[in-house]
Design a protein around this motif. Sequence first.
Motif, PDB file in Angstrom:
ATOM      1  N   ARG A 147       0.504 -27.366 -14.773  1.00 23.26           N
ATOM      2  CA  ARG A 147      -0.954 -27.378 -14.956  1.00 23.26           C
ATOM      3  C   ARG A 147      -1.408 -26.141 -15.732  1.00 23.26           C
ATOM      4  NH1 ARG A 147      -5.537 -25.831 -11.070  1.00 23.26           N
ATOM      5  NH2 ARG A 147      -7.300 -26.967 -11.900  1.00 23.26           N
ATOM      6  N   LEU A 148      -0.863 -24.981 -15.379  1.00 21.96           N
ATOM      7  CA  LEU A 148      -1.232 -23.745 -16.051  1.00 21.96           C
ATOM      8  C   LEU A 148      -0.833 -23.780 -17.524  1.00 21.96           C
ATOM      9  CD1 LEU A 148      -2.285 -20.822 -16.005  1.00 21.96           C
ATOM     10  CD2 LEU A 148       0.011 -20.136 -15.305  1.00 21.96           C
ATOM     11  N   LEU A 149       0.378 -24.195 -17.806  1.00 19.00           N
ATOM     12  CA  LEU A 149       0.821 -24.281 -19.200  1.00 19.00           C
ATOM     13  C   LEU A 149      -0.050 -25.238 -20.007  1.00 19.00           C
ATOM     14  CD1 LEU A 149       4.694 -24.330 -18.800  1.00 19.00           C
ATOM     15  CD2 LEU A 149       3.318 -22.583 -19.949  1.00 19.00           C
ATOM     16  N   HIS A 150      -0.315 -26.392 -19.436  1.00 12.09           N
ATOM     17  CA  HIS A 150      -1.140 -27.381 -20.131  1.00 12.09           C
ATOM     18  C   HIS A 150      -2.531 -26.814 -20.393  1.00 12.09           C
ATOM     19  CE1 HIS A 150      -3.695 -30.967 -20.579  1.00 12.09           C
ATOM     20  NE2 HIS A 150      -2.647 -31.461 -21.215  1.00 12.09           N
TER      21      HIS A 150
ATOM     22  N   ALA B  61       6.872 -30.349 -26.457  1.00 11.67           N
ATOM     23  CA  ALA B  61       8.192 -29.754 -26.686  1.00 11.67           C
ATOM     24  C   ALA B  61       8.196 -28.297 -26.235  1.00 11.67           C
ATOM     25  CB  ALA B  61       8.572 -29.865 -28.163  1.00 11.67           C
ATOM     26  N   ARG B  62       7.113 -27.603 -26.504  1.00 11.67           N
ATOM     27  CA  ARG B  62       7.012 -26.199 -26.081  1.00 11.67           C
ATOM     28  C   ARG B  62       6.993 -26.103 -24.556  1.00 11.67           C
ATOM     29  NH1 ARG B  62       3.017 -23.192 -29.356  1.00 11.67           N
ATOM     30  NH2 ARG B  62       4.857 -22.752 -30.570  1.00 11.67           N
ATOM     31  N   VAL B  63       6.252 -26.986 -23.890  1.00  9.05           N
ATOM     32  CA  VAL B  63       6.213 -26.996 -22.419  1.00  9.05           C
ATOM     33  C   VAL B  63       7.611 -27.265 -21.872  1.00  9.05           C
ATOM     34  CG1 VAL B  63       5.337 -28.201 -20.393  1.00  9.05           C
ATOM     35  CG2 VAL B  63       3.784 -27.639 -22.258  1.00  9.05           C
ATOM     36  N   ARG B  64       8.325 -28.222 -22.473  1.00 10.24           N
ATOM     37  CA  ARG B  64       9.691 -28.518 -22.030  1.00 10.24           C
ATOM     38  C   ARG B  64      10.572 -27.282 -22.142  1.00 10.24           C
ATOM     39  NH1 ARG B  64       8.502 -33.306 -25.018  1.00 10.24           N
ATOM     40  NH2 ARG B  64       8.513 -35.136 -23.665  1.00 10.24           N
ATOM     41  N   ARG B  65      10.450 -26.573 -23.247  1.00  8.25           N
ATOM     42  CA  ARG B  65      11.261 -25.378 -23.466  1.00  8.25           C
ATOM     43  C   ARG B  65      10.914 -24.288 -22.451  1.00  8.25           C
ATOM     44  NH1 ARG B  65      10.247 -24.915 -28.466  1.00  8.25           N
ATOM     45  NH2 ARG B  65       8.687 -23.287 -28.422  1.00  8.25           N
ATOM     46  N   ILE B  66       9.640 -24.041 -22.228  1.00  4.77           N
ATOM     47  CA  ILE B  66       9.214 -23.001 -21.281  1.00  4.77           C
ATOM     48  C   ILE B  66       9.669 -23.329 -19.868  1.00  4.77           C
ATOM     49  CG2 ILE B  66       7.193 -21.955 -20.169  1.00  4.77           C
ATOM     50  CD1 ILE B  66       5.777 -22.222 -22.932  1.00  4.77           C
ATOM     51  N   MET B  67       9.574 -24.610 -19.510  1.00  3.20           N
ATOM     52  CA  MET B  67       9.940 -25.021 -18.150  1.00  3.20           C
ATOM     53  C   MET B  67      11.424 -25.386 -18.045  1.00  3.20           C
ATOM     54  SD  MET B  67       6.563 -26.894 -16.715  1.00  3.20           S
ATOM     55  CE  MET B  67       7.167 -26.778 -15.044  1.00  3.20           C
ATOM     56  N   GLN B  68      12.169 -25.112 -19.119  1.00  4.85           N
ATOM     57  CA  GLN B  68      13.613 -25.334 -19.172  1.00  4.85           C
ATOM     58  C   GLN B  68      13.980 -26.785 -18.856  1.00  4.85           C
ATOM     59  OE1 GLN B  68      15.217 -22.262 -16.629  1.00  4.85           O
ATOM     60  NE2 GLN B  68      14.695 -20.671 -18.077  1.00  4.85           N
ATOM     61  N   MET B  69      13.315 -27.694 -19.554  1.00  6.74           N
ATOM     62  CA  MET B  69      13.554 -29.121 -19.405  1.00  6.74           C
ATOM     63  C   MET B  69      14.058 -29.667 -20.729  1.00  6.74           C
ATOM     64  SD  MET B  69       9.980 -29.882 -17.450  1.00  6.74           S
ATOM     65  CE  MET B  69      10.349 -31.457 -16.736  1.00  6.74           C
TER      66      MET B  69
ATOM     67  N   VAL C 236      13.003 -35.485 -21.309  1.00  6.70           N
ATOM     68  CA  VAL C 236      12.085 -35.529 -20.173  1.00  6.70           C
ATOM     69  C   VAL C 236      10.802 -36.261 -20.558  1.00  6.70           C
ATOM     70  CG1 VAL C 236      10.655 -34.139 -18.624  1.00  6.70           C
ATOM     71  CG2 VAL C 236      13.006 -33.468 -19.096  1.00  6.70           C
ATOM     72  N   ASP C 237      10.474 -37.253 -19.763  1.00  3.69           N
ATOM     73  CA  ASP C 237       9.238 -38.014 -19.927  1.00  3.69           C
ATOM     74  C   ASP C 237       8.248 -37.493 -18.881  1.00  3.69           C
ATOM     75  OD1 ASP C 237       7.167 -39.837 -20.058  1.00  3.69           O
ATOM     76  OD2 ASP C 237       8.399 -41.587 -19.552  1.00  3.69           O
ATOM     77  N   PHE C 238       7.277 -36.698 -19.342  1.00  2.46           N
ATOM     78  CA  PHE C 238       6.346 -36.077 -18.400  1.00  2.46           C
ATOM     79  C   PHE C 238       5.625 -37.102 -17.538  1.00  2.46           C
ATOM     80  CE2 PHE C 238       6.732 -32.345 -21.151  1.00  2.46           C
ATOM     81  CZ  PHE C 238       6.935 -31.385 -20.177  1.00  2.46           C
TER      82      PHE C 238
END
Length: 142
Positions: free
Chosen positions: A77-80, A99-107, A111-113
């Motif tokens: 939620r914070l990243l978004h 893609a950036r969120v996936r990278r930050i969250m190490q996914m 990954v299908d959010f």
Amino acid sequence: MRARLADGKPQLGLWDLKRGSGGLQDIELVAQGMALMQNCPDGATAAQLHSAQHGQTPVIADFACLARSHDWLSDLRLLHHLMCGTDVQSEASAEGGLARVRRIMQMGPEVDFKQVIAEHRQRCAQVIDQVLGQSEGQGSEG
């Protein structure tokens, strides 16, 4: 209380991670209820759920699952929000942002959010339903 919140402030889409069944607000309400039962003075959701998991509460549930999901959903939620300036508009997050969120969250890129968020929320809703069912069976209100 859950029904009143759902009626008064319904979930506004996938990225509204706070409201709705299995969302952050739902988890926080259960944590606060368990903290009251355990006489836990800590205001942090994770500490309240930890107290419920390891304390003498008559309610048996996977509070550790709720704590993990609360942390994950809060981070997401914070990243978004930081990227989009809003908590709820999924359209504001383009594929590059995801893609950036996936990278930050190490996914991974696979990954299908939509699926992962739904799985977290469904798991949490099931645990919360279990907690409320047990609490109501003991004469408490859920």
